[in-house]
Design an enzyme around this catalytic site. Sequence first.
Site, short mmCIF file in Angstrom:
data_model
loop_
_atom_site.label_atom_id
_atom_site.label_comp_id
_atom_site.label_asym_id
_atom_site.label_seq_id
_atom_site.Cartn_x
_atom_site.Cartn_y
_atom_site.Cartn_z
CB SER A 99 -0.83 0.04 1.28
OG SER A 99 -2.17 -0.19 1.03
NE ARG A 252 -10.02 1.08 -9.16
CZ ARG A 252 -11.05 1.72 -9.69
NH1 ARG A 252 -11.25 1.73 -11.01
NH2 ARG A 252 -11.90 2.38 -8.91
N GLY A 348 -4.97 -25.25 11.56
CA GLY A 348 -5.71 -25.46 12.80
C GLY A 348 -5.55 -24.27 13.73
CD GLU A 372 -6.30 1.91 -5.32
OE1 GLU A 372 -6.84 2.35 -6.35
OE2 GLU A 372 -5.22 2.30 -4.87
P1 TGC Z 1 -18.45 8.02 -14.91
O1 TGC Z 1 -19.53 8.96 -15.27
O2 TGC Z 1 -18.51 6.60 -15.37
O3 TGC Z 1 -17.04 8.61 -15.37
C1 TGC Z 1 -16.67 9.95 -15.11
C2 TGC Z 1 -15.49 10.26 -16.04
O4 TGC Z 1 -14.38 9.47 -15.69
C3 TGC Z 1 -14.01 8.63 -16.80
N1 TGC Z 1 -13.63 7.33 -16.22
C4 TGC Z 1 -12.37 6.92 -16.18
N2 TGC Z 1 -11.25 7.49 -16.64
C5 TGC Z 1 -10.10 6.82 -16.43
N3 TGC Z 1 -10.06 5.64 -15.79
C6 TGC Z 1 -11.16 5.05 -15.30
N4 TGC Z 1 -11.08 3.90 -14.62
C7 TGC Z 1 -12.39 5.69 -15.50
N5 TGC Z 1 -13.69 5.42 -15.15
C8 TGC Z 1 -14.43 6.42 -15.61
C9 TGC Z 1 -15.25 8.56 -17.66
O5 TGC Z 1 -14.92 8.25 -18.99
C10 TGC Z 1 -15.79 9.95 -17.50
O6 TGC Z 1 -15.00 10.82 -18.28
P2 TGC Z 1 -15.63 12.13 -18.97
O7 TGC Z 1 -14.51 12.70 -19.76
O8 TGC Z 1 -16.78 11.64 -19.78
O9 TGC Z 1 -16.07 13.01 -17.83
O10 TGC Z 1 -18.30 8.07 -13.33
P3 TGC Z 1 -19.31 7.69 -12.19
O11 TGC Z 1 -19.49 8.92 -11.35
O12 TGC Z 1 -20.53 7.03 -12.76
O13 TGC Z 1 -18.45 6.66 -11.30
C11 TGC Z 1 -18.07 5.52 -11.84
C12 TGC Z 1 -17.15 4.59 -10.98
C13 TGC Z 1 -17.98 3.73 -10.07
C14 TGC Z 1 -16.45 3.74 -12.01
C15 TGC Z 1 -16.08 5.28 -10.18
O14 TGC Z 1 -16.43 6.39 -9.59
C16 TGC Z 1 -15.33 4.33 -9.24
O15 TGC Z 1 -14.42 3.67 -9.66
N6 TGC Z 1 -15.72 4.26 -7.91
C17 TGC Z 1 -14.89 3.57 -6.92
C18 TGC Z 1 -14.15 4.60 -6.12
C19 TGC Z 1 -12.76 4.21 -5.81
O16 TGC Z 1 -12.19 3.28 -6.37
N7 TGC Z 1 -12.14 4.92 -4.90
C20 TGC Z 1 -10.78 4.65 -4.56
C21 TGC Z 1 -10.22 5.74 -3.67
S1 TGC Z 1 -8.45 5.71 -3.57
C22 TGC Z 1 -8.09 4.37 -2.64
O17 TGC Z 1 -8.90 3.58 -2.27
C23 TGC Z 1 -6.66 4.20 -2.32
S2 TGC Z 1 -6.27 2.86 -1.30
C24 TGC Z 1 -4.64 2.87 -1.58
C25 TGC Z 1 -3.80 1.91 -0.85
O18 TGC Z 1 -3.63 2.05 0.39
O19 TGC Z 1 -3.20 1.03 -1.53
P1 FAD Z 2 -19.48 2.90 0.32
O1 FAD Z 2 -19.24 3.56 -0.99
O2 FAD Z 2 -20.36 3.55 1.30
O3 FAD Z 2 -20.00 1.42 0.04
C1 FAD Z 2 -20.61 0.63 1.03
C2 FAD Z 2 -21.14 -0.64 0.36
O4 FAD Z 2 -22.12 -0.30 -0.63
C3 FAD Z 2 -20.04 -1.40 -0.41
O5 FAD Z 2 -20.24 -2.79 -0.26
C4 FAD Z 2 -20.27 -1.01 -1.86
O6 FAD Z 2 -19.83 -2.01 -2.79
C5 FAD Z 2 -21.78 -0.87 -1.87
N1 FAD Z 2 -22.26 0.02 -2.94
C6 FAD Z 2 -21.97 1.32 -3.13
N2 FAD Z 2 -22.59 1.78 -4.23
C7 FAD Z 2 -23.27 0.72 -4.77
C8 FAD Z 2 -24.07 0.57 -5.94
N3 FAD Z 2 -24.30 1.56 -6.77
N4 FAD Z 2 -24.61 -0.66 -6.16
C9 FAD Z 2 -24.37 -1.70 -5.32
N5 FAD Z 2 -23.61 -1.59 -4.21
C10 FAD Z 2 -23.06 -0.39 -3.94
N6 FAD Z 2 -9.45 6.45 -0.28
C11 FAD Z 2 -8.65 7.44 -0.79
O7 FAD Z 2 -9.13 8.35 -1.46
N7 FAD Z 2 -7.31 7.43 -0.54
C12 FAD Z 2 -6.70 6.47 0.19
O8 FAD Z 2 -5.48 6.50 0.38
C13 FAD Z 2 -7.51 5.43 0.74
N8 FAD Z 2 -6.96 4.49 1.55
C14 FAD Z 2 -7.78 3.58 2.19
C15 FAD Z 2 -7.23 2.76 3.16
C16 FAD Z 2 -8.04 1.88 3.86
C17 FAD Z 2 -7.45 1.01 4.93
C18 FAD Z 2 -9.42 1.81 3.55
C19 FAD Z 2 -10.31 0.84 4.27
C20 FAD Z 2 -9.97 2.63 2.59
C21 FAD Z 2 -9.15 3.55 1.92
N9 FAD Z 2 -9.69 4.47 1.01
C22 FAD Z 2 -8.91 5.47 0.47
C23 FAD Z 2 -11.15 4.54 0.81
C24 FAD Z 2 -11.71 3.47 -0.09
O9 FAD Z 2 -11.40 3.70 -1.42
C25 FAD Z 2 -13.22 3.42 0.15
O10 FAD Z 2 -13.43 2.86 1.44
C26 FAD Z 2 -13.96 2.64 -0.90
O11 FAD Z 2 -13.89 3.27 -2.16
C27 FAD Z 2 -15.43 2.38 -0.54
O12 FAD Z 2 -16.04 3.57 -0.12
P2 FAD Z 2 -16.89 3.59 1.27
O13 FAD Z 2 -16.02 3.01 2.33
O14 FAD Z 2 -17.39 4.96 1.44
O15 FAD Z 2 -18.07 2.57 1.02
#
Ligand code: TGC
Ligand code: FAD
Length: 392
Positions: A99, A252, A348, A372
């Site tokens: 991470s 990812r 176990g 992610e």
């Molecule tokens: P949507 O309307 O589909 O798209 C908005 C704009 O974004 C473009 N797009 C992408 N571009 C590049 N890469 C991708 N993977 C893309 N996915 C979509 C899309 O083409 C559009 O562009 P434009 O030019 O038309 O505006 O967006 P939406 O609002 O419906 O959301 C879609 C969704 C669910 C795919 C997205 O929001 C999502 O992936 N949600 C999950 C959130 C997430 O992954 N959060 C992670 C936070 S960071 C983290 O967790 C770090 S942990 C790190 C660690 O400790 O290792």
């Molecule tokens: P929510 O979005 O509230 O989701 C809750 C549940 O609902 C999930 O099971 C989800 O799959 C489900 N759900 C949501 N929408 C839908 C839908 N449309 N249909 C069906 N099911 C749905 N974020 C950063 O920006 N930067 C970081 O560095 C980072 N580090 C992290 C480190 C840790 C240890 C953790 C736990 C998280 C971290 N995150 C970070 C945040 C992480 O990306 C979010 O926790 C994750 O994206 C999910 O968001 P949430 O926790 O708000 O859950």
Amino acid sequence: MSYYPLNTIPDYYLLDNLLTDEHKLIRQSVRDWVESFVMPQIDEAAQQHKDIPGLMKELGSIGALGPYIPVEYGGAGLDQISYGIIMQELERGDSAVRSAASVQSSLVMFPIYEFGSDEQKNKYLPKLANGEMIGAFGLTEPNHGSDPGSMETYYKDMGDHYLLNGAKMWITNAPLCDIAVVWAKGEDGKVRGLIVERDFDGFTTPETHNKWSLRASKTGELVFRDVKVPKENLLPKVEGLKGPLSCLNSARYGISWGVIGAAIDCYCTAVQYAKERNQFGKPIASYQLQQKKLAEFLTEITKAQLLSWQLGNLKNEHQATPAQISMAKRNNVKMAIDIARESRQILGGMGIMGEFPMMRHAANLESVITYEGTHDIHLLITGLDITGINAF
Ligand code: TGC
Ligand code: FAD
């Protein structure tokens, strides 16, 4: 030291034949570092819920920070397969170590390299690459996780600077960071990236305590109260949600490789233990039920290796689609968490102990399957790709 001989790490489909000498050298050097630096202290760090001192500088010294960033900015200029291999080796040690490297490389260095000005690249990248500076990535908010497009954090143009307000939650390395790449909405409602430095007034990073997962990693909030951000700290070359989502593509992909390392650590431990542990007068490895588990682990690890390897080739050719990356992240994390849980049973009662890695990996992977993009969100991304219908 790992509990099993390192030459039992599986390569069932001879993927090594597809790697270059450089790939193998990189793997060996990161593996050696994990054995000597991570393994001796990881259980205590996780048990005590404390980070590993000096981790980021160590990661910098082995070239694990921004491996694919060009050498002129302090990176190693390596290909995507090398990046994947590094992530795999780090996560064999612990997801917290991977991470740290993922966030720094894919979520902080990548956006600055890809979307930053020359001044930003020169100012931040070399120090991020050697671990002198620690970065964080702020996308998730208390009210918006899976749906980052609804974020509330915003900035206003004040003429000679931007004024940033809002809060990010669940941020890896927030309490340790020197800078944070923060995604916020402007007055036009468009998402932009801003580089916020630790000493900017009004910027605080409270730690999130009492996690049962990723205990060797610091997680926290990024809180902005009227933070004055100099205009030159806006990432000039991207606007919209595709900015942060492009960073996630890179992270990812790395996770898809990383979790193979965690699965390998559990699998190899289980094989070794099953051969050594006798019950009913025979090694437990001689029982079909245990062999079934081990055979399925190896099959799933091999499938995951092939998925990530080919995804790496596609990434090298700039052909990997976000949906392909979602498939690999989702499949491989589920594979790893299943192996961690099932392999613990092979040990176990011993499986719950800190001397063995399964509980730690299983607990870590609960975060990895959530961050992610959650397991279900990645499924919906695949569903959208198949049907053209958005089911979010
Ligand atoms: P949507 O309307 O589909 O798209 C908005 C704009 O974004 C473009 N797009 C992408 N571009 C590049 N890469 C991708 N993977 C893309 N996915 C979509 C899309 O083409 C559009 O562009 P434009 O030019 O038309 O505006 O967006 P939406 O609002 O419906 O959301 C879609 C969704 C669910 C795919 C997205 O929001 C999502 O992936 N949600 C999950 C959130 C997430 O992954 N959060 C992670 C936070 S960071 C983290 O967790 C770090 S942990 C790190 C660690 O400790 O290792
Ligand atoms: P929510 O979005 O509230 O989701 C809750 C549940 O609902 C999930 O099971 C989800 O799959 C489900 N759900 C949501 N929408 C839908 C839908 N449309 N249909 C069906 N099911 C749905 N974020 C950063 O920006 N930067 C970081 O560095 C980072 N580090 C992290 C480190 C840790 C240890 C953790 C736990 C998280 C971290 N995150 C970070 C945040 C992480 O990306 C979010 O926790 C994750 O994206 C999910 O968001 P949430 O926790 O708000 O859950």
